[in-house]
Design a protein around this motif. Structure first.
Motif, PDB file in Angstrom:
ATOM      1  N   ILE A  82     -73.310-118.482 -23.536  1.00 37.84           N
ATOM      2  CA  ILE A  82     -72.286-117.437 -23.463  1.00 37.84           C
ATOM      3  C   ILE A  82     -71.804-117.139 -24.871  1.00 37.84           C
ATOM      4  O   ILE A  82     -71.416-118.046 -25.608  1.00 37.84           O
ATOM      5  N   TRP A  83     -71.828-115.881 -25.259  1.00 33.93           N
ATOM      6  CA  TRP A  83     -71.267-115.446 -26.540  1.00 33.93           C
ATOM      7  C   TRP A  83     -70.356-114.266 -26.283  1.00 33.93           C
ATOM      8  O   TRP A  83     -70.780-113.256 -25.697  1.00 33.93           O
ATOM      9  N   LEU A  84     -69.089-114.394 -26.678  1.00 33.82           N
ATOM     10  CA  LEU A  84     -68.091-113.346 -26.466  1.00 33.82           C
ATOM     11  C   LEU A  84     -68.032-112.915 -24.999  1.00 33.82           C
ATOM     12  O   LEU A  84     -67.847-111.746 -24.682  1.00 33.82           O
ATOM     13  N   GLY A  85     -68.204-113.894 -24.111  1.00 39.66           N
ATOM     14  CA  GLY A  85     -68.088-113.624 -22.688  1.00 39.66           C
ATOM     15  C   GLY A  85     -69.301-112.997 -22.043  1.00 39.66           C
ATOM     16  O   GLY A  85     -69.253-112.623 -20.871  1.00 39.66           O
ATOM     17  N   HIS A  86     -70.410-112.876 -22.772  1.00 36.76           N
ATOM     18  CA  HIS A  86     -71.594-112.191 -22.261  1.00 36.76           C
ATOM     19  C   HIS A  86     -72.849-113.022 -22.513  1.00 36.76           C
ATOM     20  O   HIS A  86     -72.830-113.972 -23.302  1.00 36.76           O
ATOM     21  N   PRO A  87     -73.982-112.649 -21.883  1.00 30.99           N
ATOM     22  CA  PRO A  87     -75.245-113.311 -22.232  1.00 30.99           C
ATOM     23  C   PRO A  87     -75.562-113.083 -23.700  1.00 30.99           C
ATOM     24  O   PRO A  87     -75.073-112.125 -24.317  1.00 30.99           O
ATOM     25  N   SER A  88     -76.379-113.932 -24.284  1.00 30.62           N
ATOM     26  CA  SER A  88     -76.754-113.778 -25.688  1.00 30.62           C
ATOM     27  C   SER A  88     -77.506-112.469 -25.911  1.00 30.62           C
ATOM     28  O   SER A  88     -78.065-111.877 -24.979  1.00 30.62           O
ATOM     29  N   SER A  89     -77.541-112.023 -27.163  1.00 30.69           N
ATOM     30  CA  SER A  89     -78.289-110.810 -27.504  1.00 30.69           C
ATOM     31  C   SER A  89     -79.774-110.989 -27.230  1.00 30.69           C
ATOM     32  O   SER A  89     -80.476-110.027 -26.870  1.00 30.69           O
ATOM     33  N   VAL A  90     -80.268-112.219 -27.374  1.00 32.63           N
ATOM     34  CA  VAL A  90     -81.679-112.499 -27.075  1.00 32.63           C
ATOM     35  C   VAL A  90     -81.938-112.296 -25.585  1.00 32.63           C
ATOM     36  O   VAL A  90     -82.946-111.710 -25.187  1.00 32.63           O
ATOM     37  N   CYS A  91     -81.015-112.762 -24.747  1.00 34.33           N
ATOM     38  CA  CYS A  91     -81.145-112.578 -23.309  1.00 34.33           C
ATOM     39  C   CYS A  91     -81.118-111.097 -22.949  1.00 34.33           C
ATOM     40  O   CYS A  91     -81.905-110.630 -22.115  1.00 34.33           O
ATOM     41  N   HIS A 131     -69.268-114.694 -14.669  1.00 37.44           N
ATOM     42  CA  HIS A 131     -69.514-113.321 -15.121  1.00 37.44           C
ATOM     43  C   HIS A 131     -70.934-113.168 -15.640  1.00 37.44           C
ATOM     44  O   HIS A 131     -71.644-112.218 -15.280  1.00 37.44           O
ATOM     45  N   VAL A 132     -71.370-114.097 -16.478  1.00 34.39           N
ATOM     46  CA  VAL A 132     -72.718-114.027 -17.047  1.00 34.39           C
ATOM     47  C   VAL A 132     -73.765-114.188 -15.948  1.00 34.39           C
ATOM     48  O   VAL A 132     -74.771-113.458 -15.911  1.00 34.39           O
ATOM     49  N   THR A 133     -73.557-115.132 -15.034  1.00 35.84           N
ATOM     50  CA  THR A 133     -74.486-115.320 -13.924  1.00 35.84           C
ATOM     51  C   THR A 133     -74.608-114.045 -13.099  1.00 35.84           C
ATOM     52  O   THR A 133     -75.709-113.636 -12.714  1.00 35.84           O
ATOM     53  N   ALA A 134     -73.478-113.392 -12.840  1.00 36.50           N
ATOM     54  CA  ALA A 134     -73.499-112.147 -12.059  1.00 36.50           C
ATOM     55  C   ALA A 134     -74.313-111.063 -12.771  1.00 36.50           C
ATOM     56  O   ALA A 134     -75.084-110.336 -12.131  1.00 36.50           O
ATOM     57  N   GLU A 135     -74.160-110.961 -14.082  1.00 37.82           N
ATOM     58  CA  GLU A 135     -74.939-109.975 -14.840  1.00 37.82           C
ATOM     59  C   GLU A 135     -76.433-110.237 -14.708  1.00 37.82           C
ATOM     60  O   GLU A 135     -77.229-109.310 -14.502  1.00 37.82           O
ATOM     61  N   LEU A 136     -76.835-111.488 -14.850  1.00 39.32           N
ATOM     62  CA  LEU A 136     -78.254-111.821 -14.790  1.00 39.32           C
ATOM     63  C   LEU A 136     -78.804-111.678 -13.371  1.00 39.32           C
ATOM     64  O   LEU A 136     -79.926-111.184 -13.185  1.00 39.32           O
ATOM     65  N   PHE A 137     -78.026-112.080 -12.372  1.00 41.00           N
ATOM     66  CA  PHE A 137     -78.464-111.904 -10.988  1.00 41.00           C
ATOM     67  C   PHE A 137     -78.727-110.425 -10.691  1.00 41.00           C
ATOM     68  O   PHE A 137     -79.731-110.073 -10.064  1.00 41.00           O
ATOM     69  N   GLN A 138     -77.811-109.574 -11.109  1.00 42.65           N
ATOM     70  CA  GLN A 138     -77.965-108.138 -10.856  1.00 42.65           C
ATOM     71  C   GLN A 138     -79.239-107.605 -11.500  1.00 42.65           C
ATOM     72  O   GLN A 138     -80.035-106.914 -10.860  1.00 42.65           O
ATOM     73  N   ALA A 139     -79.451-107.948 -12.759  1.00 41.28           N
ATOM     74  CA  ALA A 139     -80.618-107.433 -13.479  1.00 41.28           C
ATOM     75  C   ALA A 139     -81.918-107.967 -12.881  1.00 41.28           C
ATOM     76  O   ALA A 139     -82.878-107.205 -12.669  1.00 41.28           O
ATOM     77  N   LEU A 140     -81.982-109.265 -12.594  1.00 46.22           N
ATOM     78  CA  LEU A 140     -83.204-109.860 -12.048  1.00 46.22           C
ATOM     79  C   LEU A 140     -83.517-109.299 -10.669  1.00 46.22           C
ATOM     80  O   LEU A 140     -84.682-109.036 -10.339  1.00 46.22           O
ATOM     81  N   GLY A 141     -82.495-109.106  -9.858  1.00 46.87           N
ATOM     82  CA  GLY A 141     -82.704-108.512  -8.540  1.00 46.87           C
ATOM     83  C   GLY A 141     -83.179-107.073  -8.635  1.00 46.87           C
ATOM     84  O   GLY A 141     -84.063-106.640  -7.886  1.00 46.87           O
TER      85      GLY A 141
END
Length: 201
Positions: A82-91, A131-141
């Motif tokens: 987590i960086w600044l409340g979000h996934p990393s820029s690499v992610c 929050h980060v998990t929700a972002e990644l779940f949405q994108a992967l789905g």
């Protein structure tokens, strides 16, 4: 035939620097291997993943080989700090490149990742794991992966402190339990999907 897993570490730190995200992903891979789904750990920052939203951004682009490995695996585990409340820029770069899957379908209209499952691992020193998990779940789905139940493993330390996951003397019981649940559910659903692909158009 055993299942296979690819774990992608989206730390900002190039190898061989220690990575808390890599530690958690290694623990997840160990748990998956015990359930018949051994795999490979790939550190994304070590590869020249070019900016863009296609599957191949030209000579020197490291993404096509990573894409090949993603589609060859039954299970994808995407890990990020987590960086600044979000996934990393690499992610974020990895997710942007997976956007190309939206335009890549088979003869039956299925997106390329159909029939594969995905899970998420998140580490950080502040709150924000949900929050980060929700972002990644949405994108992967969105791009075609199937998300089993309870496949978000995470650890966050106390606010305003500097202790990392890799600095802990032992894995917290709750984290160990979530890793075991993630592995169990991923291996179960991946096995079912291997034998029963989604219907085509």
């Amino acid at each position: 035939m055993s299942l296979s897993t690819l774990a992608v570490n989206c730390t900002l730190k190039p190898s061989p620097q220690p990575s808390s995200c890599e530690l958690m992903l290694s623990q997840i891979l160990d748990a998956l291997a015990r359930r018949g789904a051994p795999g490979e750990l790939l550190r994304a920052v070590d590869h020249d993943i070019r900016p863009g939203v296609t599957s191949d951004e030209g000579p020197g682009d490291g993404w096509p080989e990573i894409r090949r490995k993603i589609l060859a695996a039954d299970i994808l585990v995407l890990g990020t700090p987590i960086w600044l409340g979000h996934p990393s820029s690499v992610c974020q770069r990895v997710l942007e490149r997976m956007d190309a899957f939206l335009g890549e379908t088979d003869a039956e209209g299925r997106l390329a990742p159909y029939g594969r499952v995905a899970a998420v691992a998140v580490v950080g020193n502040e709150d924000g794991a949900h929050h980060v998990t929700a972002e990644l779940f949405q994108a992967l789905g969105d791009v075609g992966f199937t998300l089993p139940a309870s496949v978000g493993a995470y650890w966050v330390g106390e606010a305003m402190q500097k202790k990392d996951y890799k600095d802990l003397p032992r894995t917290p019981e709750a984290v160990a339990k979530s890793i075991d649940t993630l592995a169990r559910n991923c291996a179960h659903l991946a096995g079912l999907l291997r034998n029963a692909q989604y219907p085509g158009q």
